[in-house]
Design a protein around this motif. Structure first.
Motif, PDB file in Angstrom:
ATOM      1  N   ILE A 190       0.813  -1.208   0.000  1.00 44.14           N
ATOM      2  CA  ILE A 190       0.000   0.000   0.000  1.00 44.14           C
ATOM      3  C   ILE A 190       0.848   1.260   0.000  1.00 44.14           C
ATOM      4  N   THR A 191       2.153   1.114   0.009  1.00 43.99           N
ATOM      5  CA  THR A 191       3.024   2.278   0.017  1.00 43.99           C
ATOM      6  C   THR A 191       3.712   2.411  -1.327  1.00 43.99           C
ATOM      7  N   GLY A 192       4.366   3.515  -1.514  1.00 44.33           N
ATOM      8  CA  GLY A 192       5.129   3.739  -2.724  1.00 44.33           C
ATOM      9  C   GLY A 192       6.563   3.287  -2.582  1.00 44.33           C
ATOM     10  N   ALA A 193       6.862   2.501  -1.543  1.00 44.67           N
ATOM     11  CA  ALA A 193       8.234   2.063  -1.305  1.00 44.67           C
ATOM     12  C   ALA A 193       8.652   1.018  -2.335  1.00 44.67           C
ATOM     13  N   ARG A 194       9.929   0.960  -2.598  1.00 46.47           N
ATOM     14  CA  ARG A 194      10.467  -0.032  -3.519  1.00 46.47           C
ATOM     15  C   ARG A 194      10.457  -1.412  -2.890  1.00 46.47           C
ATOM     16  N   GLN A 195      10.659  -2.390  -3.749  1.00 45.95           N
ATOM     17  CA  GLN A 195      10.808  -3.767  -3.291  1.00 45.95           C
ATOM     18  C   GLN A 195      12.104  -3.863  -2.491  1.00 45.95           C
ATOM     19  N   GLY A 196      12.149  -4.742  -1.509  1.00 47.32           N
ATOM     20  CA  GLY A 196      13.346  -4.910  -0.689  1.00 47.32           C
ATOM     21  C   GLY A 196      14.529  -5.378  -1.522  1.00 47.32           C
ATOM     22  N   LEU A 197      15.739  -5.074  -1.068  1.00 47.31           N
ATOM     23  CA  LEU A 197      16.947  -5.422  -1.812  1.00 47.31           C
ATOM     24  C   LEU A 197      17.101  -6.934  -1.944  1.00 47.31           C
ATOM     25  N   ALA A 198      16.814  -7.676  -0.884  1.00 48.40           N
ATOM     26  CA  ALA A 198      16.937  -9.138  -0.940  1.00 48.40           C
ATOM     27  C   ALA A 198      15.948  -9.725  -1.949  1.00 48.40           C
ATOM     28  N   ASP A 199      14.715  -9.200  -1.971  1.00 47.12           N
ATOM     29  CA  ASP A 199      13.724  -9.678  -2.944  1.00 47.12           C
ATOM     30  C   ASP A 199      14.136  -9.338  -4.365  1.00 47.12           C
ATOM     31  N   ASP A 200      14.728  -8.166  -4.552  1.00 55.64           N
ATOM     32  CA  ASP A 200      15.166  -7.747  -5.878  1.00 55.64           C
ATOM     33  C   ASP A 200      16.292  -8.648  -6.386  1.00 55.64           C
ATOM     34  N   VAL A 201      17.260  -8.933  -5.539  1.00 55.54           N
ATOM     35  CA  VAL A 201      18.382  -9.805  -5.930  1.00 55.54           C
ATOM     36  C   VAL A 201      17.880 -11.213  -6.227  1.00 55.54           C
ATOM     37  N   ARG A 202      16.973 -11.719  -5.398  1.00 49.48           N
ATOM     38  CA  ARG A 202      16.423 -13.052  -5.606  1.00 49.48           C
ATOM     39  C   ARG A 202      15.682 -13.132  -6.950  1.00 49.48           C
ATOM     40  N   GLY A 203      14.931 -12.107  -7.306  1.00 52.67           N
ATOM     41  CA  GLY A 203      14.224 -12.092  -8.586  1.00 52.67           C
ATOM     42  C   GLY A 203      15.172 -12.051  -9.774  1.00 52.67           C
TER      43      GLY A 203
END
Length: 128
Positions: free
Chosen positions: A12-25
């Motif tokens: 619900i926020t405009g925050a980015r995806q977490g760094l760990a989730d981004d690296v995993r993707g």
């Protein structure tokens, strides 16, 4: 064995995806690309004497895909999301007007004294 989380989570926020989730993707996309490359090279080797044109296409895909996979994996983080569509900007308040215009021909009204008596212009003395 870890417990599977079946609850759907909404962002619900405009925050980015977490760094760990981004690296995993990005790692997952790279592994999928390299798996497709491996299959295409094995397919090229198996079809070389049977269907040469398909084998050449598979070989070209196997040669080009590593470059594409590395570029996609190193593309970096997602861009910052924009404002939500339900964002309502603050209304702009209009500036104050200058007020009514007075004409230069009319003299300004003189201030009339009020109180117990008139003063003669000096502070604290009354006209008698």
């Amino acid at each position: 064995m870890p417990k599977q989380n079946t609850v759907e989570v909404f962002r619900i926020t405009g925050a980015r995806q977490g760094l760990a989730d981004d690296v995993r993707g990005r790692q997952r996309r790279y592994v999928v690309s390299m798996s497709v490359r491996t299959v295409s090279v094995v397919l090229a080797a198996g079809l070389w004497n049977i269907e040469r044109y398909v084998a050449i296409v598979a070989l070209v895909v196997g040669a080009v895909l590593p470059y594409v996979a590395v570029v996609i994996a190193n593309a970096g983080r997602e861009s910052t999301p924009g404002l939500p569509s339900t964002f309502v900007p603050t209304p702009v308040r209009p500036a104050l007007d200058a007020g009514p215009k007075s004409s230069a021909a009319e003299p300004a009204p003189a201030a009339e004294g009020t109180g117990r008596g008139q003063t003669d212009g000096k502070r604290g003395t009354e006209a008698v």
